[in-house]
Design an enzyme around this catalytic site. Structure first.
Site, PDB file in Angstrom:
ATOM      1  N   GLU A 158      31.566  18.912   7.486  1.00  0.00           N
ATOM      2  CA  GLU A 158      30.879  19.905   8.315  1.00  0.00           C
ATOM      3  C   GLU A 158      31.719  21.129   8.647  1.00  0.00           C
ATOM      4  O   GLU A 158      31.180  22.225   8.816  1.00  0.00           O
ATOM      5  CB  GLU A 158      30.397  19.245   9.615  1.00  0.00           C
ATOM      6  CG  GLU A 158      29.171  18.348   9.452  1.00  0.00           C
ATOM      7  CD  GLU A 158      29.514  16.944   8.983  1.00  0.00           C
ATOM      8  OE1 GLU A 158      28.600  16.104   8.940  1.00  0.00           O
ATOM      9  OE2 GLU A 158      30.696  16.684   8.669  1.00  0.00           O
ATOM     10  N   GLU A 204      27.907   9.680   7.807  1.00  0.00           N
ATOM     11  CA  GLU A 204      27.695   9.252   9.190  1.00  0.00           C
ATOM     12  C   GLU A 204      26.731   8.069   9.255  1.00  0.00           C
ATOM     13  O   GLU A 204      26.908   7.145  10.045  1.00  0.00           O
ATOM     14  CB  GLU A 204      27.184  10.423  10.030  1.00  0.00           C
ATOM     15  CG  GLU A 204      28.269  11.460  10.312  1.00  0.00           C
ATOM     16  CD  GLU A 204      27.759  12.620  11.147  1.00  0.00           C
ATOM     17  OE1 GLU A 204      28.271  12.827  12.256  1.00  0.00           O
ATOM     18  OE2 GLU A 204      26.849  13.330  10.668  1.00  0.00           O
TER      19      GLU A 204
END
Length: 306
Positions: free
Chosen positions: A176, A156
């Site tokens: 995730e 990210e």
């Protein structure tokens, strides 16, 4: 607030226009005044590692290069025992570093050595999101060099950079969903804006990890280079790119970044208006006159960001 009003706010964040909407000449004077007040941290005849606090000795390294590389800053994570996983303390230290770099008018490009893994992000995801947004909003070009793993929050962070370069053996993914959560620091928004939406969904839904070569094929990174014996091939390629950017007019580069970033969020007509407004900011600069003089005199320009 209209789109152009939002754009003007963005310009102010870049230090490019005054709050009162003065003319371009007054604007340039305002920039010079702001820069004069800033505490610019420079180094001479050596590469310096700036330590932000006693804790940063072990977790964060910020290097301001000098000589011909002056203007290039390298930010690296140093948590080998934790496999460079993102931690609460690391986010704090990086926030301090990013704020410092953002205020430094001498910085022309920034390299993040993105060799990070997902860890401990859940409890402080809002702070991680804020940090990554700050990186995405930096006015100078940012390059993520991925030589190892960039998983979860590590990827990210790389996605918030302007350009990503990876070694062919690097591993990256938004993983995730393996933990029954979702990317919470911009991954669900930046990845589909970067690559095909369906592919972004596939990668996130399946928590898939890809290597540098596959990432290049998907458009996730701009370049994938063969790893070297030292293990820093992506960093070396990123440094070469930063060296290409370095001699260009720094105000022009920042305005080009702003025009591209803001223009991609609106329709073409509004985007062209943004480009026109950004172009107007470079007209009164000393750098533009220096560029014309250098061309006439058949020499390399010496841009100072003025």
């Amino acid at each position: 607030m209209s789109i152009l009003a939002k754009y003007r706010s963005a310009l102010r964040a870049f230090g490019a226009i005054t709050a009162s909407g003065d003319s371009a000449c007054g604007l340039h004077a305002a920039i010079a005044s702001v820069c004069a007040r800033q505490q610019l941290w420079t180094c001479h005849h050596r590469v310096v590692t700036r330590r932000l606090s006693s804790e940063s000795k072990d977790e964060l390294r910020v290097r301001y290069l000098d000589g011909q590389d002056s203007g290039i800053v390298v930010v690296g994570i140093n948590r080998p025992k934790a496999k460079n996983a993102i931690s609460k303390n690391l986010v704090k230290l990086m926030f301090e570093a990013v704020q410092d770099i953002k205020k430094n008018n001498k910085v022309r490009s920034l390299i993040f050595r993105a060799k990070m893994q997902q860890s401990e992000v859940g409890p402080f995801v809002s702070k991680a999101r804020a940090l990554i947004s700050e990186i995405g909003n930096l006015p100078m070009p940012t390059i993520a060099a991925i030589d190892g793993s960039a998983l979860g929050g590590g990827l990210e962070m790389a996605l918030s950079c302007d350009i990503r370069i990876a070694s062919s053996t690097a591993k990256m993914g938004l993983v995730e969903t393996k933990l029954a959560i979702i990317p919470g620091a911009g991954g669900t928004q930046r990845l589909p804006r970067l690559i095909n939406t369906s592919l972004a969904k596939e990668l996130i839904f399946a928590a898939r990890v890809v290597d540098g070569s596959e990432a290049s094929r998907l458009g996730l990174v701009s370049h994938a280079v063969e790893q070297n014996s030292v293990g820093d091939a992506a960093y070396q390629q990123a440094l070469e790119l930063a060296r290409e950017i370095n001699p260009q007019g720094p105000i022009a580069v920042r305005m080009a970044k702003l025009a591209i970033n803001q223009g991609m969020e609106v329709d073409l007509s509004t985007g062209l208006a943004i480009e026109e407004a950004c172009y107007a900011q470079v007209i009164p600069t000393k750098d533009r006159l220096e560029g014309l003089a250098a061309f006439k005199e058949k020499r390399l320009p010496n841009y100072k960001g003025e």
